[in-house]
Motif scaffolding. Sequence first.
Motif, PDB file in Angstrom:
ATOM      1  N   ALA A 110       0.838  -1.199   0.000  1.00  0.00           N
ATOM      2  CA  ALA A 110       0.000   0.000   0.000  1.00  0.00           C
ATOM      3  C   ALA A 110       0.871   1.245   0.000  1.00  0.00           C
ATOM      4  CB  ALA A 110      -0.932  -0.002   1.203  1.00  0.00           C
ATOM      5  N   PHE A 111       1.929   1.245   0.792  1.00  0.00           N
ATOM      6  CA  PHE A 111       2.854   2.380   0.832  1.00  0.00           C
ATOM      7  C   PHE A 111       3.493   2.596  -0.533  1.00  0.00           C
ATOM      8  CE2 PHE A 111       7.201   3.948   1.281  1.00  0.00           C
ATOM      9  CZ  PHE A 111       6.956   5.185   1.864  1.00  0.00           C
ATOM     10  N   ASN A 112       3.958   1.520  -1.153  1.00  0.00           N
ATOM     11  CA  ASN A 112       4.597   1.632  -2.466  1.00  0.00           C
ATOM     12  C   ASN A 112       3.621   2.134  -3.526  1.00  0.00           C
ATOM     13  OD1 ASN A 112       7.053   0.798  -1.479  1.00  0.00           O
ATOM     14  ND2 ASN A 112       6.767  -1.334  -2.076  1.00  0.00           N
ATOM     15  N   THR A 113       2.386   1.689  -3.457  1.00  0.00           N
ATOM     16  CA  THR A 113       1.382   2.130  -4.417  1.00  0.00           C
ATOM     17  C   THR A 113       1.098   3.622  -4.253  1.00  0.00           C
ATOM     18  OG1 THR A 113       0.385  -0.067  -4.487  1.00  0.00           O
ATOM     19  CG2 THR A 113      -0.974   1.752  -5.255  1.00  0.00           C
ATOM     20  N   VAL A 114       0.951   4.071  -3.013  1.00  0.00           N
ATOM     21  CA  VAL A 114       0.708   5.490  -2.756  1.00  0.00           C
ATOM     22  C   VAL A 114       1.910   6.317  -3.195  1.00  0.00           C
ATOM     23  CG1 VAL A 114       0.375   7.214  -0.926  1.00  0.00           C
ATOM     24  CG2 VAL A 114      -0.967   5.110  -0.918  1.00  0.00           C
ATOM     25  N   SER A 115       3.102   5.844  -2.891  1.00  0.00           N
ATOM     26  CA  SER A 115       4.312   6.562  -3.300  1.00  0.00           C
ATOM     27  C   SER A 115       4.400   6.671  -4.814  1.00  0.00           C
ATOM     28  CB  SER A 115       5.557   5.848  -2.759  1.00  0.00           C
ATOM     29  OG  SER A 115       5.555   5.863  -1.363  1.00  0.00           O
ATOM     30  N   ALA A 116       4.112   5.578  -5.510  1.00  0.00           N
ATOM     31  CA  ALA A 116       4.159   5.586  -6.971  1.00  0.00           C
ATOM     32  C   ALA A 116       3.099   6.526  -7.538  1.00  0.00           C
ATOM     33  CB  ALA A 116       3.973   4.172  -7.510  1.00  0.00           C
ATOM     34  N   GLU A 117       1.921   6.532  -6.926  1.00  0.00           N
ATOM     35  CA  GLU A 117       0.854   7.412  -7.390  1.00  0.00           C
ATOM     36  C   GLU A 117       1.259   8.881  -7.225  1.00  0.00           C
ATOM     37  OE1 GLU A 117      -3.935   8.120  -6.688  1.00  0.00           O
ATOM     38  OE2 GLU A 117      -2.870   6.658  -5.469  1.00  0.00           O
ATOM     39  N   ARG A 118       1.881   9.207  -6.111  1.00  0.00           N
ATOM     40  CA  ARG A 118       2.331  10.589  -5.887  1.00  0.00           C
ATOM     41  C   ARG A 118       3.449  10.961  -6.861  1.00  0.00           C
ATOM     42  NH1 ARG A 118       2.308  10.601   0.703  1.00  0.00           N
ATOM     43  NH2 ARG A 118       0.052  10.711   0.909  1.00  0.00           N
ATOM     44  N   ALA A 119       4.354  10.039  -7.098  1.00  0.00           N
ATOM     45  CA  ALA A 119       5.441  10.308  -8.047  1.00  0.00           C
ATOM     46  C   ALA A 119       4.888  10.544  -9.444  1.00  0.00           C
ATOM     47  CB  ALA A 119       6.434   9.146  -8.054  1.00  0.00           C
ATOM     48  N   LEU A 120       3.885   9.779  -9.819  1.00  0.00           N
ATOM     49  CA  LEU A 120       3.271   9.958 -11.142  1.00  0.00           C
ATOM     50  C   LEU A 120       2.560  11.312 -11.230  1.00  0.00           C
ATOM     51  CD1 LEU A 120       2.725   8.806 -13.927  1.00  0.00           C
ATOM     52  CD2 LEU A 120       0.706   7.676 -12.984  1.00  0.00           C
ATOM     53  N   GLU A 136       8.065  10.614 -15.694  1.00  0.00           N
ATOM     54  CA  GLU A 136       6.812   9.870 -15.836  1.00  0.00           C
ATOM     55  C   GLU A 136       7.088   8.389 -16.099  1.00  0.00           C
ATOM     56  OE1 GLU A 136       2.660   9.714 -18.393  1.00  0.00           O
ATOM     57  OE2 GLU A 136       3.955  11.467 -18.601  1.00  0.00           O
ATOM     58  N   ILE A 137       8.066   8.099 -16.919  1.00  0.00           N
ATOM     59  CA  ILE A 137       8.428   6.700 -17.193  1.00  0.00           C
ATOM     60  C   ILE A 137       8.851   6.013 -15.905  1.00  0.00           C
ATOM     61  CG2 ILE A 137      10.111   5.203 -18.339  1.00  0.00           C
ATOM     62  CD1 ILE A 137      10.093   7.344 -20.634  1.00  0.00           C
ATOM     63  N   ILE A 138       9.717   6.664 -15.137  1.00  0.00           N
ATOM     64  CA  ILE A 138      10.192   6.078 -13.882  1.00  0.00           C
ATOM     65  C   ILE A 138       9.023   5.854 -12.922  1.00  0.00           C
ATOM     66  CG2 ILE A 138      11.676   6.457 -11.862  1.00  0.00           C
ATOM     67  CD1 ILE A 138      13.191   5.840 -14.488  1.00  0.00           C
ATOM     68  N   ALA A 139       8.126   6.844 -12.827  1.00  0.00           N
ATOM     69  CA  ALA A 139       6.978   6.717 -11.936  1.00  0.00           C
ATOM     70  C   ALA A 139       6.056   5.578 -12.376  1.00  0.00           C
ATOM     71  CB  ALA A 139       6.209   8.035 -11.886  1.00  0.00           C
ATOM     72  N   ARG A 140       5.839   5.452 -13.667  1.00  0.00           N
ATOM     73  CA  ARG A 140       4.977   4.370 -14.155  1.00  0.00           C
ATOM     74  C   ARG A 140       5.617   3.001 -13.921  1.00  0.00           C
ATOM     75  NH1 ARG A 140       0.491   5.987 -16.563  1.00  0.00           N
ATOM     76  NH2 ARG A 140       0.350   8.154 -17.259  1.00  0.00           N
ATOM     77  N   ARG A 141       6.930   2.919 -14.067  1.00  0.00           N
ATOM     78  CA  ARG A 141       7.625   1.659 -13.761  1.00  0.00           C
ATOM     79  C   ARG A 141       7.502   1.324 -12.284  1.00  0.00           C
ATOM     80  NH1 ARG A 141      13.299   2.540 -15.207  1.00  0.00           N
ATOM     81  NH2 ARG A 141      13.515   0.614 -14.053  1.00  0.00           N
ATOM     82  N   ALA A 142       7.589   2.335 -11.431  1.00  0.00           N
ATOM     83  CA  ALA A 142       7.441   2.115  -9.985  1.00  0.00           C
ATOM     84  C   ALA A 142       6.027   1.645  -9.659  1.00  0.00           C
ATOM     85  CB  ALA A 142       7.762   3.397  -9.220  1.00  0.00           C
ATOM     86  N   TRP A 143       5.041   2.262 -10.293  1.00  0.00           N
ATOM     87  CA  TRP A 143       3.662   1.855 -10.049  1.00  0.00           C
ATOM     88  C   TRP A 143       3.436   0.421 -10.531  1.00  0.00           C
ATOM     89  CZ3 TRP A 143      -0.866   5.771 -10.699  1.00  0.00           C
ATOM     90  CH2 TRP A 143      -1.980   5.309 -10.032  1.00  0.00           C
TER      91      TRP A 143
END
Length: 87
Positions: free
Chosen positions: A8-18, A32-39
């Motif tokens: 859940a933390f990783n998903t929220v972090s990825a969403e904020r980064a995106l 954006e590419i990095i954020a989408r890869r993280a998500w």
Amino acid sequence: MANPALNAFNTVSAERALARATDAQHGSPFDEIIARRAWAAADPARAEHELERALALAVEFRLRLQEGICRMSLAEVALHRQGRAAA
């Protein structure tokens, strides 16, 4: 075993980064590419969609290393999906 709180933390972090990466004033295709890869890594249900979008951006902006990473990640998602289908 996966840790639901960490996922859940990783998903929220990825969403904020995106959200930051797609901000009209400060965003960039690379971010954006990095954020989408993280998500994709944080949420397997969205992995294929996020990686396909990241790949499209990498191709459009000629970010060849990111393109290769996205292609490899998509292949891993497909391989994982095949393994689940076979089980």
